[in-house]
Motif scaffolding. Structure first.
Motif, PDB file in Angstrom:
ATOM      1  N   LYS A  21       0.877  -1.061  -0.068  1.00  0.00           N
ATOM      2  CA  LYS A  21      -0.099   0.054   0.095  1.00  0.00           C
ATOM      3  C   LYS A  21       0.957   1.289   0.027  1.00  0.00           C
ATOM      4  O   LYS A  21       0.637   2.191  -0.855  1.00  0.00           O
ATOM      5  CB  LYS A  21      -1.061   0.061   1.392  1.00  0.00           C
ATOM      6  CG  LYS A  21      -1.732   1.587   1.632  1.00  0.00           C
ATOM      7  CD  LYS A  21      -2.464   1.400   2.720  1.00  0.00           C
ATOM      8  CE  LYS A  21      -1.737   1.592   3.873  1.00  0.00           C
ATOM      9  NZ  LYS A  21      -1.415   2.928   4.288  1.00  0.00           N
ATOM     10  N   ARG A  90      -4.574  11.095   3.971  1.00  0.00           N
ATOM     11  CA  ARG A  90      -3.261  11.967   4.081  1.00  0.00           C
ATOM     12  C   ARG A  90      -2.453  11.798   2.851  1.00  0.00           C
ATOM     13  O   ARG A  90      -1.683  12.557   2.288  1.00  0.00           O
ATOM     14  CB  ARG A  90      -2.648  11.580   5.074  1.00  0.00           C
ATOM     15  CG  ARG A  90      -1.234  12.301   5.281  1.00  0.00           C
ATOM     16  CD  ARG A  90      -0.689  11.743   6.750  1.00  0.00           C
ATOM     17  NE  ARG A  90       0.810  12.408   6.849  1.00  0.00           N
ATOM     18  CZ  ARG A  90       1.118  13.695   7.088  1.00  0.00           C
ATOM     19  NH1 ARG A  90       0.231  14.515   7.211  1.00  0.00           N
ATOM     20  NH2 ARG A  90       2.379  13.967   6.956  1.00  0.00           N
ATOM     21  N   ASP A 122       4.797  20.413   7.190  1.00  0.00           N
ATOM     22  CA  ASP A 122       5.573  21.638   6.973  1.00  0.00           C
ATOM     23  C   ASP A 122       7.107  20.979   6.297  1.00  0.00           C
ATOM     24  O   ASP A 122       7.696  21.989   5.693  1.00  0.00           O
ATOM     25  CB  ASP A 122       6.086  22.077   8.535  1.00  0.00           C
ATOM     26  CG  ASP A 122       6.584  20.856   9.281  1.00  0.00           C
ATOM     27  OD1 ASP A 122       5.845  19.757   9.283  1.00  0.00           O
ATOM     28  OD2 ASP A 122       7.634  21.084  10.058  1.00  0.00           O
ATOM     29  N   LEU A 123       7.538  19.850   6.629  1.00  0.00           N
ATOM     30  CA  LEU A 123       8.812  19.375   5.892  1.00  0.00           C
ATOM     31  C   LEU A 123       8.442  19.230   4.424  1.00  0.00           C
ATOM     32  O   LEU A 123       9.287  19.550   3.610  1.00  0.00           O
ATOM     33  CB  LEU A 123       9.150  18.036   6.525  1.00  0.00           C
ATOM     34  CG  LEU A 123       9.473  18.142   7.870  1.00  0.00           C
ATOM     35  CD1 LEU A 123       9.779  16.716   8.387  1.00  0.00           C
ATOM     36  CD2 LEU A 123      10.600  19.223   8.271  1.00  0.00           C
ATOM     37  N   SER A 160      10.922  12.150   7.113  1.00  0.00           N
ATOM     38  CA  SER A 160       9.655  11.974   6.866  1.00  0.00           C
ATOM     39  C   SER A 160       9.508  11.082   5.624  1.00  0.00           C
ATOM     40  O   SER A 160      10.240  11.543   4.468  1.00  0.00           O
ATOM     41  CB  SER A 160       8.851  13.258   6.577  1.00  0.00           C
ATOM     42  OG  SER A 160       7.866  13.220   5.780  1.00  0.00           O
ATOM     43  N   VAL A 161       8.750  10.078   5.441  1.00  0.00           N
ATOM     44  CA  VAL A 161       8.647   9.271   4.180  1.00  0.00           C
ATOM     45  C   VAL A 161       7.883  10.026   3.248  1.00  0.00           C
ATOM     46  O   VAL A 161       8.354  10.388   2.027  1.00  0.00           O
ATOM     47  CB  VAL A 161       7.864   7.824   4.887  1.00  0.00           C
ATOM     48  CG1 VAL A 161       7.406   7.231   3.222  1.00  0.00           C
ATOM     49  CG2 VAL A 161       8.464   7.139   5.699  1.00  0.00           C
ATOM     50  N   GLY A 162       6.652  10.745   3.673  1.00  0.00           N
ATOM     51  CA  GLY A 162       6.136  11.496   2.685  1.00  0.00           C
ATOM     52  C   GLY A 162       6.726  12.652   2.175  1.00  0.00           C
ATOM     53  O   GLY A 162       6.686  12.902   0.736  1.00  0.00           O
ATOM     54  N   ASP A 302       4.548   0.821  12.150  1.00  0.00           N
ATOM     55  CA  ASP A 302       3.314   0.467  11.551  1.00  0.00           C
ATOM     56  C   ASP A 302       2.919  -0.973  11.979  1.00  0.00           C
ATOM     57  O   ASP A 302       2.098  -1.453  11.769  1.00  0.00           O
ATOM     58  CB  ASP A 302       3.243   0.331  10.047  1.00  0.00           C
ATOM     59  CG  ASP A 302       3.196   1.873   9.400  1.00  0.00           C
ATOM     60  OD1 ASP A 302       3.177   1.978   8.306  1.00  0.00           O
ATOM     61  OD2 ASP A 302       2.932   2.749  10.275  1.00  0.00           O
ATOM     62  N   VAL A 324       7.964   7.800  16.683  1.00  0.00           N
ATOM     63  CA  VAL A 324       7.884   8.491  15.350  1.00  0.00           C
ATOM     64  C   VAL A 324       6.286   9.090  15.452  1.00  0.00           C
ATOM     65  O   VAL A 324       6.197  10.509  15.269  1.00  0.00           O
ATOM     66  CB  VAL A 324       7.578   7.308  14.336  1.00  0.00           C
ATOM     67  CG1 VAL A 324       6.948   7.917  13.162  1.00  0.00           C
ATOM     68  CG2 VAL A 324       8.591   6.492  14.212  1.00  0.00           C
ATOM     69  N   ARG A 368      -3.925   0.064  11.849  1.00  0.00           N
ATOM     70  CA  ARG A 368      -2.951  -0.814  12.276  1.00  0.00           C
ATOM     71  C   ARG A 368      -3.547  -1.485  13.842  1.00  0.00           C
ATOM     72  O   ARG A 368      -3.422  -2.268  14.330  1.00  0.00           O
ATOM     73  CB  ARG A 368      -1.457  -0.230  12.556  1.00  0.00           C
ATOM     74  CG  ARG A 368      -1.081   0.006  11.084  1.00  0.00           C
ATOM     75  CD  ARG A 368      -1.060  -0.766  10.195  1.00  0.00           C
ATOM     76  NE  ARG A 368      -0.337  -0.232   8.744  1.00  0.00           N
ATOM     77  CZ  ARG A 368      -0.537  -1.092   7.671  1.00  0.00           C
ATOM     78  NH1 ARG A 368      -0.780  -2.331   7.590  1.00  0.00           N
ATOM     79  NH2 ARG A 368       0.041  -0.324   6.717  1.00  0.00           N
TER      80      ARG A 368
HETATM   81  C1  EPZ Z   1       4.102   7.177   6.074  1.00  0.00           C
HETATM   82  O1  EPZ Z   1       3.311   8.337   6.437  1.00  0.00           O
HETATM   83  C2  EPZ Z   1       3.010   5.805   5.867  1.00  0.00           C
HETATM   84  N1  EPZ Z   1       1.931   6.235   4.922  1.00  0.00           N
HETATM   85  C3  EPZ Z   1       2.635   5.688   7.264  1.00  0.00           C
HETATM   86  O2  EPZ Z   1       1.729   4.395   7.186  1.00  0.00           O
HETATM   87  C4  EPZ Z   1       3.654   5.449   7.919  1.00  0.00           C
HETATM   88  O3  EPZ Z   1       3.379   4.951   9.530  1.00  0.00           O
HETATM   89  C5  EPZ Z   1       4.720   6.627   8.041  1.00  0.00           C
HETATM   90  O4  EPZ Z   1       5.230   7.022   7.015  1.00  0.00           O
HETATM   91  C6  EPZ Z   1       6.011   6.386   9.085  1.00  0.00           C
HETATM   92  O5  EPZ Z   1       6.735   5.200   8.691  1.00  0.00           O
HETATM   93  C7  EPZ Z   1       2.200   6.069   3.766  1.00  0.00           C
HETATM   94  O6  EPZ Z   1       3.211   5.939   3.494  1.00  0.00           O
HETATM   95  C8  EPZ Z   1       0.981   6.433   2.933  1.00  0.00           C
HETATM   96  P1  EPZ Z   1       6.160  10.601   7.993  1.00  0.00           P
HETATM   97  P2  EPZ Z   1       3.782   9.753   6.447  1.00  0.00           P
HETATM   98  O7  EPZ Z   1       5.685  11.979   7.137  1.00  0.00           O
HETATM   99  O8  EPZ Z   1       4.772   9.893   5.300  1.00  0.00           O
HETATM  100  C9  EPZ Z   1       5.908  14.019  11.152  1.00  0.00           C
HETATM  101  C10 EPZ Z   1       0.037   3.037   7.782  1.00  0.00           C
HETATM  102  O9  EPZ Z   1      -0.435   2.400   8.584  1.00  0.00           O
HETATM  103  N2  EPZ Z   1       6.060  14.933  10.061  1.00  0.00           N
HETATM  104  O10 EPZ Z   1       7.462   9.780   8.043  1.00  0.00           O
HETATM  105  O11 EPZ Z   1       2.667  10.563   6.653  1.00  0.00           O
HETATM  106  C11 EPZ Z   1       4.934  13.256  11.235  1.00  0.00           C
HETATM  107  O12 EPZ Z   1       3.941  14.211  12.234  1.00  0.00           O
HETATM  108  C12 EPZ Z   1       0.446   4.579   7.699  1.00  0.00           C
HETATM  109  O13 EPZ Z   1       0.275   2.239   6.645  1.00  0.00           O
HETATM  110  C13 EPZ Z   1       6.283  16.269  10.137  1.00  0.00           C
HETATM  111  O14 EPZ Z   1       6.244  16.806  11.514  1.00  0.00           O
HETATM  112  O15 EPZ Z   1       4.835   9.581   7.635  1.00  0.00           O
HETATM  113  C14 EPZ Z   1       5.029  12.132  11.985  1.00  0.00           C
HETATM  114  O16 EPZ Z   1       4.909  12.255  13.495  1.00  0.00           O
HETATM  115  C15 EPZ Z   1       0.069   5.174   8.983  1.00  0.00           C
HETATM  116  N3  EPZ Z   1       6.087  17.315   9.303  1.00  0.00           N
HETATM  117  C16 EPZ Z   1       6.669  11.765  11.620  1.00  0.00           C
HETATM  118  O17 EPZ Z   1       6.827  12.877  10.932  1.00  0.00           O
HETATM  119  C17 EPZ Z   1       6.123  16.915   8.018  1.00  0.00           C
HETATM  120  O18 EPZ Z   1       5.908  17.665   6.940  1.00  0.00           O
HETATM  121  C18 EPZ Z   1       6.587  10.680  10.572  1.00  0.00           C
HETATM  122  O19 EPZ Z   1       5.866  11.226   9.449  1.00  0.00           O
HETATM  123  C19 EPZ Z   1       5.704  15.551   7.685  1.00  0.00           C
HETATM  124  C20 EPZ Z   1       5.887  14.635   8.746  1.00  0.00           C
END
Ligand code: EPZ
Length: 411
Positions: A21, A90, A122-123, A160-162, A302, A324, A368
């Motif tokens: 996914k 998201r 923000d990132l 951050s992954v996204g 996750d 995280v 999850r």
């Molecule tokens: C991805 O989400 C996954 N979703 C999530 O899986 C996963 O839990 C997460 O990465 C961490 O591995 C997809 O890939 C679609 P992040 P993402 O940006 O990209 C903070 C699931 O169950 N952050 O790595 O949203 C954020 O608040 C889902 O399949 C900022 O502060 O995760 C969080 O605390 C749930 N600013 C941390 O970083 C930003 O601009 C990790 O977020 C971006 C993120």
């Protein structure tokens, strides 16, 4: 919609893992970067994919689905993503980078808070600004505008992954070279980079913490098959261990499961890694373990809820720290209803093992957490009902039949 489970169950047999996914969602967004046909194979039948497809069709992109093969083709100008659909998922934010790179402007509603924390962008925005975009916030929307994106060095405060995915996609069509430092290392990032490179992008370093992207003029069509879902695989591994069963998990990349296998082995479960499959054998006595969730290759956040459900019947107390997300213990109150003995203090949970869980009427709060409750329902004595099960169908293809085939009493 609710799921009914009668336990206790011992899972036995074989299960095939579907495509990831969290690889396919950014890949669907990345398809917008090309004007040629993009074919994606082995697309899993899960709600999150359906919502993203609805989103990009609403943006004017042509989408055809035949069985589990997808054809995506941009027919010209792409409209901004709809407010309503963005609020639903998201991963919608992943269309920002492609739209900004391709059309020089994108307007999108700001993220709604989600069950597991505020999850800002923000990132993402900091990265787009570093590439020369002008970012304006107005009326609950964010507008990013750039005549031409210019390559630059971008340092991510958090891997951050996204943000890594969004900035990488935007940089593929920028003028000059970009570097993303402190980038996320997740396998889904590598899969997205492989997909984009097959479209003609020039990305190196994906899977390391510095990703280099040399901008190109345009990206071509591609025929692509995403990697297997390591979190779905991990969920079936832990479910096997929790029910003291014996299951072969097929279509996996063992390398992606290292942290999960290590913690299962530490707790006493037998793991036998073969080429593209893993044999998991649960043991009667589960030893308590300490877990701290971390960005890849650390223990995946996750998998935290599922592992907590498993540790509820360990012989002793375990500790889980969720580093995280700031609010990812929504499953704890529901596990307590099933007799679990868990204490949380901020981002740390102490799980005191008990002989077994008792069935109850519980509710899924996120994807999850829902999976963790399914696992707990299979371990508990009696009939459990899991409400709000739509959360579970967001990310687990055909989960009812896959579990039934392993011997679970579930519907
Ligand atoms: C991805 O989400 C996954 N979703 C999530 O899986 C996963 O839990 C997460 O990465 C961490 O591995 C997809 O890939 C679609 P992040 P993402 O940006 O990209 C903070 C699931 O169950 N952050 O790595 O949203 C954020 O608040 C889902 O399949 C900022 O502060 O995760 C969080 O605390 C749930 N600013 C941390 O970083 C930003 O601009 C990790 O977020 C971006 C993120």
């Amino acid at each position: 919609m609710a799921i009914k489970i009668t336990g206790p169950t011992i899972l036995r047999g074989e299960v095939e893992v579907s495509s990831s996914k969290n690889a396919i969602l950014p890949i669907l967004a990345g398809s917008l970067l090309s004007n040629d046909e993009v074919i994606i194979n082995k697309v899993p039948d899960i709600n999150d994919v359906d919502v993203i497809l609805e989103l990009i069709m609403d943006m004017g992109v042509k989408v055809e689905k035949k069985d589990n093969k997808l054809s995506i083709k941009c027919l010209g100008k792409i409209n901004n993503p709809s407010y309503e659909l963005v609020r639903q998922i998201r991963a919608s934010f992943l269309v920002m980078g492609p739209l900004l790179a391709k059309q020089g402007i994108v307007k999108i509603s700001l993220p709604g808070g989600c069950a597991i924390g505020t999850r800002p962008i923000d990132l993402h925005l900091k990265g787009f600004a570093a590439l020369g975009a002008d970012i304006q916030l107005s009326g609950g929307n964010v507008v990013a505008k750039a005549g031409e994106l210019i390559g630059n060095h971008i340092y991510l405060d958090f891997p951050s992954v996204g943000a890594t995915e969004n900035i990488m996609m935007a940089a593929t069509l920028a003028q000059g070279t970009s570097y993303i430092e402190n980038a996320a290392l997740e396998p889904e990032i590598v899969d997205l980079a492989n997909f984009l490179n097959l479209m003609g992008a020039k990305i190196t370093g994906a899977g390391s913490n510095v990703i280099k992207i040399e901008g190109v003029k345009e990206l071509k069509g591609v025929n692509y098959t995403p990697i297997p879902d390591r979190i779905e695989a991990g969920t079936y591994m832990v479910a096997t261990a929790a029910t003291r069963g014996e299951v072969i998990i097929k279509n996996v990349i063992p390398e992606h499961l290292k942290a999960i296998s290590a913690k299962l082995i530490e707790s006493g479960t037998i793991i036998d890694e073969q080429d593209k499959q893993i044999l998991v054998k649960g043991r009667n006595v589960v030893k308590p373990v300490y877990i701290k969730t971390l960005p890849y290759p650390g223990f995946p956040t996750d998998m935290q809820a599922q592992f907590m459900a498993y540790l509820c019947s360990a012989k002793g107390s375990s500790v889980i720290t969720e580093s995280v997300f700031e609010n990812r213990f929504m499953h704890v109150p529901e596990l307590l209803r099933m007799g679990a003995e868990i204490k949380t203090e901020g981002r740390t949970a102490i799980i005191k093992g008990i002989p077994t869980l008792t069935s109850a009427n519980v509710k899924a709060t996120d994807l999850r957490a829902g999976a963790a409750l399914v696992l707990a329902g299979m371990v508990a004595e009696g009939e459990s009902i899991i409400n709000n099960s739509h959360h579970i169908y967001r990310g687990y293809e055909n989960i009812i039949n896959k579990l039934k085939n392993l011997g679970a009493h579930i519907e």
